[in-house]
Structures are given as structure tokens and as C-alpha cells.
Motif scaffolding. Structure first.
Motif, PDB file in Angstrom:
ATOM      1  N   CYS A   9      -5.329  10.751  -9.214  1.00  0.00           N
ATOM      2  CA  CYS A   9      -4.537  11.244  -7.478  1.00  0.00           C
ATOM      3  C   CYS A   9      -3.390  10.645  -7.325  1.00  0.00           C
ATOM      4  O   CYS A   9      -3.264   9.505  -8.156  1.00  0.00           O
ATOM      5  CB  CYS A   9      -5.376  10.437  -6.540  1.00  0.00           C
ATOM      6  N   SER A  10      -2.015  11.328  -7.238  1.00  0.00           N
ATOM      7  CA  SER A  10      -0.554  11.235  -7.338  1.00  0.00           C
ATOM      8  C   SER A  10      -0.394  10.457  -5.382  1.00  0.00           C
ATOM      9  O   SER A  10       0.539   9.144  -5.937  1.00  0.00           O
ATOM     10  CB  SER A  10       0.289  11.535  -7.832  1.00  0.00           C
ATOM     11  N   THR A  11      -0.553  10.459  -4.801  1.00  0.00           N
ATOM     12  CA  THR A  11      -0.549   9.763  -3.550  1.00  0.00           C
ATOM     13  C   THR A  11      -1.380   9.255  -1.902  1.00  0.00           C
ATOM     14  O   THR A  11      -3.027   9.604  -2.867  1.00  0.00           O
ATOM     15  CB  THR A  11       0.191  11.318  -2.516  1.00  0.00           C
ATOM     16  N   LEU A  12      -1.757   8.478  -1.912  1.00  0.00           N
ATOM     17  CA  LEU A  12      -2.329   8.156  -1.253  1.00  0.00           C
ATOM     18  C   LEU A  12      -3.174   9.303  -0.491  1.00  0.00           C
ATOM     19  O   LEU A  12      -4.120   8.879  -0.300  1.00  0.00           O
ATOM     20  CB  LEU A  12      -2.188   6.710   0.223  1.00  0.00           C
ATOM     21  N   ALA A  13      -2.558   9.744   0.259  1.00  0.00           N
ATOM     22  CA  ALA A  13      -3.516  10.734   1.022  1.00  0.00           C
ATOM     23  C   ALA A  13      -4.443  11.551  -0.360  1.00  0.00           C
ATOM     24  O   ALA A  13      -5.425  12.425   1.016  1.00  0.00           O
ATOM     25  CB  ALA A  13      -2.148  12.141   1.988  1.00  0.00           C
ATOM     26  N   LEU A  70       0.524  -1.302  -0.073  1.00  0.00           N
ATOM     27  CA  LEU A  70       0.156  -0.210  -0.088  1.00  0.00           C
ATOM     28  C   LEU A  70       0.813   0.952   0.201  1.00  0.00           C
ATOM     29  O   LEU A  70       1.335   1.656   0.793  1.00  0.00           O
ATOM     30  CB  LEU A  70      -1.052  -0.134   1.328  1.00  0.00           C
ATOM     31  N   ASP A  71       1.116   1.747  -1.526  1.00  0.00           N
ATOM     32  CA  ASP A  71       2.312   3.010  -1.557  1.00  0.00           C
ATOM     33  C   ASP A  71       0.944   4.210  -2.087  1.00  0.00           C
ATOM     34  O   ASP A  71       0.259   3.710  -2.766  1.00  0.00           O
ATOM     35  CB  ASP A  71       3.062   2.792  -1.388  1.00  0.00           C
ATOM     36  N   ASP A  72       1.956   4.977  -2.963  1.00  0.00           N
ATOM     37  CA  ASP A  72       1.440   5.597  -3.155  1.00  0.00           C
ATOM     38  C   ASP A  72       1.259   6.316  -5.177  1.00  0.00           C
ATOM     39  O   ASP A  72       0.459   5.799  -5.871  1.00  0.00           O
ATOM     40  CB  ASP A  72       2.794   7.650  -3.629  1.00  0.00           C
ATOM     41  N   SER A  73       1.832   4.194  -5.385  1.00  0.00           N
ATOM     42  CA  SER A  73       1.925   3.938  -6.225  1.00  0.00           C
ATOM     43  C   SER A  73       0.313   3.212  -7.055  1.00  0.00           C
ATOM     44  O   SER A  73       0.357   2.792  -8.091  1.00  0.00           O
ATOM     45  CB  SER A  73       3.042   2.793  -7.353  1.00  0.00           C
ATOM     46  N   LEU A  74      -0.095   3.019  -6.596  1.00  0.00           N
ATOM     47  CA  LEU A  74      -1.460   2.589  -5.633  1.00  0.00           C
ATOM     48  C   LEU A  74      -2.326   3.562  -6.078  1.00  0.00           C
ATOM     49  O   LEU A  74      -3.649   3.515  -6.967  1.00  0.00           O
ATOM     50  CB  LEU A  74      -2.294   1.494  -5.114  1.00  0.00           C
TER      51      LEU A  74
END
Length: 184
Positions: free
Chosen positions: A27-31, A15-19
Motif C-alpha cells: 500500500c502506498s497511501t493510508l487510504a 501519521l502520513d502516507d509514508s507509513l
């Protein structure tokens, strides 16, 4: 006793920003995904609160109206509501001509009027109450607002690839616009 015959497992990606883009395009980040989903939830909650408030106000207004509804007004409003319901059904189900003709028959319309009599009377009372407020408060719809609302309704028909009668759309908009204006 329980016997386990097979055991399945999955390897999930980290689970990182690549998802982020896969979870929510753009969206480019999980945030950003979390923030966007939270914002959508807040908007839905706000809309639901506003709708509940509007419905409660309309319900109380309707209860204040004590009037005998003329049969001609009942039938006209009932037919308009039935027509709107029929358009909604057609948009969802893509009815063929035979099905549409069957649902548009005088028998089907009369059955609807009989079955929905109480609801139709309630809608008429709400409209009368809102119309009275509209008149007392000297609220007016500008021509631009009406044109915009008619345009939006027509675009909705086009989006669903539905046939429509522009005059009927204008008529429906004029019926429902006073209610909208009271809550703006």
C-alpha cells in the motif's frame, strides 16, 4: 497518595502516507491501508456468516435423521475423524515418531471413539443427510473437481512438510466433497 517516580513518553512518527507500506506492504497511501483492512474485515465477516449458515443447516439436517448407526460405520468414521485430528495435531506440533506411535495406538483410538461417540454419531447423521440430498438432487462431483481437491489437500501437506498417504487423502476428499457440493 500516589507518587510518580518516572514518566515515559514516545515520539511517534507523523501519521502520513509514508507509513502505509510499513503498516501493510504493497500500500502506498493510508487510504489504501484503510480500504484494504476494511475489505479483509468484510470478507472475514462474510465467511463467518456463510459458515454459521452452513452449520445451522447441517445441524437441522442431522436432527432430522433418525437411524441406528451400525458399529462398523461408527468405527470407520471415528477412525477417519481421529486420523484427521491426528494430522492436524501433527501439523501444529511437529510430533516425533514415538509421540505419533503413542497417539496412533489402538488404546488411544478406542479412547477417542468412546469419548467422542456422540460427536461421531452426529457427523455420521450429517453425512447421511447430505448424501441423501446429494442423491435426490442428482448432484455430482466432476473428476476435475475431485482431482483439484486432492491436489489442494496434498499441497497443504507439502506446505506443512508433512508425510501423507495419497490414497488416504483421496478417500478423505471423497468423504467430505458431497457436503461441500451441497453448499455451493
Amino acid at each position: 497518595m500516589v507518587e510518580c517516580k518516572e514518566l515515559f513518553y514516545r515520539d511517534l512518527p507523523r501519521l502520513d502516507d509514508s507509513l502505509a507500506d510499513k503498516l501493510l506492504p504493497g500500500c502506498s497511501t493510508l487510504a489504501q491501508v484503510r480500504e484494504s483492512l476494511l475489505q479483509k474485515c468484510k470478507e472475514l465477516e462474510q465467511t463467518a456468516k456463510e459458515q454459521a449458515t452452513d452449520n445451522a443447516i447441517l445441524d437441522q439436517l442431522r436432527k432430522m435423521v433418525e437411524v441406528d448407526i451400525p458399529q462398523s460405520l461408527f468405527e470407520e468414521q471415528g477412525r477417519q475423524l481421529y486420523g484427521a485430528k491426528l494430522l492436524e495435531i501433527q501439523a501444529r506440533m511437529n510430533l516425533n515418531e514415538q509421540q505419533l506411535a503413542s497417539l496412533s495406538s489402538p488404546t488411544a483410538v478406542n479412547e477417542y471413539l468412546e469419548h467422542e461417540k456422540e460427536n461421531i454419531v452426529e457427523v455420521i447423521k450429517q453425512n447421511l443427510a447430505v448424501g441423501d440430498i446429494f442423491e435426490r438432487e442428482n448432484l455430482q462431483f466432476s473428476t476435475d473437481e475431485l482431482i483439484k481437491e486432492v491436489h489442494n489437500s496434498i499441497e497443504e501437506f507439502k506446505h506443512h512438510k508433512q508425510e501423507y498417504d495419497e490414497e488416504r487423502v483421496k478417500e478423505q476428499v471423497c468423504v467430505f466433497c458431497p457436503t461441500l457440493k451441497c453448499f455451493c
